[in-house]
Design a protein around this motif. Structure first.
Motif, PDB file in Angstrom:
ATOM      1  N   GLY A   1       0.653  -1.195  -0.109  1.00  0.00           N
ATOM      2  CA  GLY A   1       0.099   0.029  -0.041  1.00  0.00           C
ATOM      3  C   GLY A   1       0.707   1.230   0.041  1.00  0.00           C
ATOM      4  O   GLY A   1       1.678   1.545  -0.669  1.00  0.00           O
ATOM      5  N   THR A   2       0.614   2.127   0.975  1.00  0.00           N
ATOM      6  CA  THR A   2       1.219   3.430   0.874  1.00  0.00           C
ATOM      7  C   THR A   2       2.753   3.615   1.183  1.00  0.00           C
ATOM      8  O   THR A   2       3.404   4.262   0.682  1.00  0.00           O
ATOM      9  CB  THR A   2       0.328   4.003   2.239  1.00  0.00           C
ATOM     10  OG1 THR A   2      -1.079   3.978   2.179  1.00  0.00           O
ATOM     11  CG2 THR A   2       0.617   5.827   1.955  1.00  0.00           C
ATOM     12  N   GLY A   3       3.030   2.535   1.932  1.00  0.00           N
ATOM     13  CA  GLY A   3       4.565   2.669   2.033  1.00  0.00           C
ATOM     14  C   GLY A   3       5.288   3.512   2.877  1.00  0.00           C
ATOM     15  O   GLY A   3       6.463   3.872   2.756  1.00  0.00           O
ATOM     16  N   SER A   4       4.319   4.146   4.049  1.00  0.00           N
ATOM     17  CA  SER A   4       4.954   5.185   4.809  1.00  0.00           C
ATOM     18  C   SER A   4       6.181   4.303   5.638  1.00  0.00           C
ATOM     19  O   SER A   4       7.107   4.935   6.089  1.00  0.00           O
ATOM     20  CB  SER A   4       4.069   5.728   5.641  1.00  0.00           C
ATOM     21  OG  SER A   4       3.481   5.029   6.454  1.00  0.00           O
ATOM     22  N   ASN A   5       5.771   3.153   6.074  1.00  0.00           N
ATOM     23  CA  ASN A   5       7.013   2.196   6.653  1.00  0.00           C
ATOM     24  C   ASN A   5       8.180   2.241   5.922  1.00  0.00           C
ATOM     25  O   ASN A   5       9.226   2.299   6.536  1.00  0.00           O
ATOM     26  CB  ASN A   5       6.370   0.985   7.405  1.00  0.00           C
ATOM     27  CG  ASN A   5       5.733   1.156   8.723  1.00  0.00           C
ATOM     28  OD1 ASN A   5       6.268   1.811   9.925  1.00  0.00           O
ATOM     29  ND2 ASN A   5       4.515   1.118   8.669  1.00  0.00           N
TER      30      ASN A   5
ATOM     31  N   ALA B   1       6.135  -4.679   5.389  1.00  0.00           N
ATOM     32  CA  ALA B   1       5.759  -3.187   5.682  1.00  0.00           C
ATOM     33  C   ALA B   1       4.334  -3.061   5.446  1.00  0.00           C
ATOM     34  O   ALA B   1       4.608  -2.567   4.132  1.00  0.00           O
ATOM     35  CB  ALA B   1       6.772  -2.552   5.620  1.00  0.00           C
ATOM     36  N   GLY B   2       3.409  -3.605   5.631  1.00  0.00           N
ATOM     37  CA  GLY B   2       2.164  -3.205   5.099  1.00  0.00           C
ATOM     38  C   GLY B   2       1.773  -4.476   4.130  1.00  0.00           C
ATOM     39  O   GLY B   2       0.934  -4.106   3.199  1.00  0.00           O
TER      40      GLY B   2
ATOM     41  N   ILE C   1       6.062  -5.657  10.716  1.00  0.00           N
ATOM     42  CA  ILE C   1       5.382  -4.763  11.758  1.00  0.00           C
ATOM     43  C   ILE C   1       3.975  -4.934  11.626  1.00  0.00           C
ATOM     44  O   ILE C   1       3.356  -5.056  10.655  1.00  0.00           O
ATOM     45  CB  ILE C   1       5.821  -3.240  11.485  1.00  0.00           C
ATOM     46  CG1 ILE C   1       5.410  -2.319  12.588  1.00  0.00           C
ATOM     47  CG2 ILE C   1       5.292  -2.592  10.189  1.00  0.00           C
ATOM     48  CD1 ILE C   1       6.197  -0.980  12.903  1.00  0.00           C
ATOM     49  N   HIS C   2       3.352  -4.873  13.100  1.00  0.00           N
ATOM     50  CA  HIS C   2       1.770  -5.148  13.047  1.00  0.00           C
ATOM     51  C   HIS C   2       1.247  -3.945  13.925  1.00  0.00           C
ATOM     52  O   HIS C   2       1.816  -3.781  14.909  1.00  0.00           O
ATOM     53  CB  HIS C   2       1.682  -6.452  13.547  1.00  0.00           C
ATOM     54  CG  HIS C   2       0.158  -6.978  13.843  1.00  0.00           C
ATOM     55  ND1 HIS C   2      -0.503  -7.344  12.787  1.00  0.00           N
ATOM     56  CD2 HIS C   2      -0.796  -6.632  14.652  1.00  0.00           C
ATOM     57  CE1 HIS C   2      -1.611  -7.565  13.130  1.00  0.00           C
ATOM     58  NE2 HIS C   2      -1.759  -7.238  14.354  1.00  0.00           N
ATOM     59  N   PRO C   3       0.095  -3.392  13.568  1.00  0.00           N
ATOM     60  CA  PRO C   3      -0.496  -2.430  14.288  1.00  0.00           C
ATOM     61  C   PRO C   3      -1.359  -2.739  15.484  1.00  0.00           C
ATOM     62  O   PRO C   3      -2.552  -2.439  15.468  1.00  0.00           O
ATOM     63  CB  PRO C   3      -1.419  -1.586  13.187  1.00  0.00           C
ATOM     64  CG  PRO C   3      -1.918  -2.646  12.178  1.00  0.00           C
ATOM     65  CD  PRO C   3      -0.742  -3.821  12.102  1.00  0.00           C
TER      66      PRO C   3
ATOM     67  N   LEU D   1       0.550   4.782  13.477  1.00  0.00           N
ATOM     68  CA  LEU D   1       1.395   4.669  12.292  1.00  0.00           C
ATOM     69  C   LEU D   1       2.677   5.828  12.738  1.00  0.00           C
ATOM     70  O   LEU D   1       3.859   5.351  12.264  1.00  0.00           O
ATOM     71  CB  LEU D   1       0.824   5.245  11.023  1.00  0.00           C
ATOM     72  CG  LEU D   1       1.235   4.770   9.756  1.00  0.00           C
ATOM     73  CD1 LEU D   1       1.666   3.535   9.622  1.00  0.00           C
ATOM     74  CD2 LEU D   1       0.418   5.366   8.578  1.00  0.00           C
TER      75      LEU D   1
ATOM     76  N   GLU E   1       4.953   3.444  14.532  1.00  0.00           N
ATOM     77  CA  GLU E   1       5.560   2.539  13.761  1.00  0.00           C
ATOM     78  C   GLU E   1       6.821   3.109  13.153  1.00  0.00           C
ATOM     79  O   GLU E   1       7.688   2.149  12.848  1.00  0.00           O
ATOM     80  CB  GLU E   1       4.638   2.221  12.768  1.00  0.00           C
ATOM     81  CG  GLU E   1       3.572   1.374  13.470  1.00  0.00           C
ATOM     82  CD  GLU E   1       2.577   0.833  12.223  1.00  0.00           C
ATOM     83  OE1 GLU E   1       2.699   0.213  11.131  1.00  0.00           O
ATOM     84  OE2 GLU E   1       1.230   0.961  12.300  1.00  0.00           O
TER      85      GLU E   1
END
Ligand code: GRF
Length: 194
Positions: free
Chosen positions: A18-22, A92-93, A113-115, A176, A179
């Motif tokens: 997805g977004t890839g912020s991580n 990462a997502g 990574i898990h929210p 996030l 994260e």
């Protein structure tokens, strides 16, 4: 993981959906002199993943694979990982579940990574669940990936407070932000302990 001790920078692949912020936070981290990893490959299961823009921005190789053909896609990933001499994988997502075979091949060198504060709320919709259960805290967890979903050994966790008017969206944003700090910290911890 011990087999990675002493490597100068451990060649790492980040898997996204997805977004890839991580991913972005990991790329930034990898650019630090002291970072134990370099990011050499980005794998996405979707050509529409927004995070793919970071492959262009930071000139990192990318590979998009159709995971509807799971076995075939995994075979292709494996050959790409080999070709790029990847030793370490960060999910990462990444929304697909890797097969037990694949995980065994990378024995102990895949992290995720898990929210949520695992073992609470494995799987999807973690923020909805935490709010529905009137939890006072939620957070995020970096853990090793094993064949049992979201169940591998915890590397690091960070707690966040759930406010009175919290919504799944506001909580997701709050978590996030943590994260982005927790993932690099967990990687530093792993390699500091080798
Ligand atoms: C993060 O909350 C991650 O923990 C979860 O999916 C989200 C991905 O966000 N598995 P991003 O793609 O890194 O922005």
């Amino acid at each position: 993981m011990e087999k990675l001790a002493g490597l100068k920078k451990v060649k790492t692949a980040v898997f996204i959906s997805g977004t890839g912020s991580n991913l972005k936070s990991l790329i930034k981290f990898s650019k630090n002199k002291k970072s134990p990893i370099s990011i050499n490959l980005i794998i996405s299961n979707s050509k529409n993943a927004k995070g793919l823009k970071y492959a262009y921005q930071f000139k990192i190789k990318k590979k998009i694979l159709d995971f509807n053909l799971n076995k075939i896609a995994e075979g292709k990933i494996l050959s790409n990982l080999k070709k790029n001499k990847i030793n370490f994988i960060c999910l990462a997502g990444f929304m697909k579940v890797l097969s037990a075979d694949f995980i065994a091949k990378f024995d102990g060198t895949i992290i995720n990574i898990h929210p949520s504060l695992l073992p609470k709320y494995k799987g999807l919709n973690t923020h909805e669940k935490a709010i529905k259960n009137k939890d006072k805290f939620s957070g995020c967890t970096v853990h090793y990936v094993t064949k049992k979903l979201d169940s591998g050994k915890v590397i690091l966790q960070k707690k966040v407070k759930i406010g009175n008017a919290e919504t799944p969206i506001s909580l997701a944003k709050k978590v996030l932000r943590q994260e982005h700090k927790l993932y690099p910290a967990a990687i530093s911890k792993i390699f500091a302990n080798l």
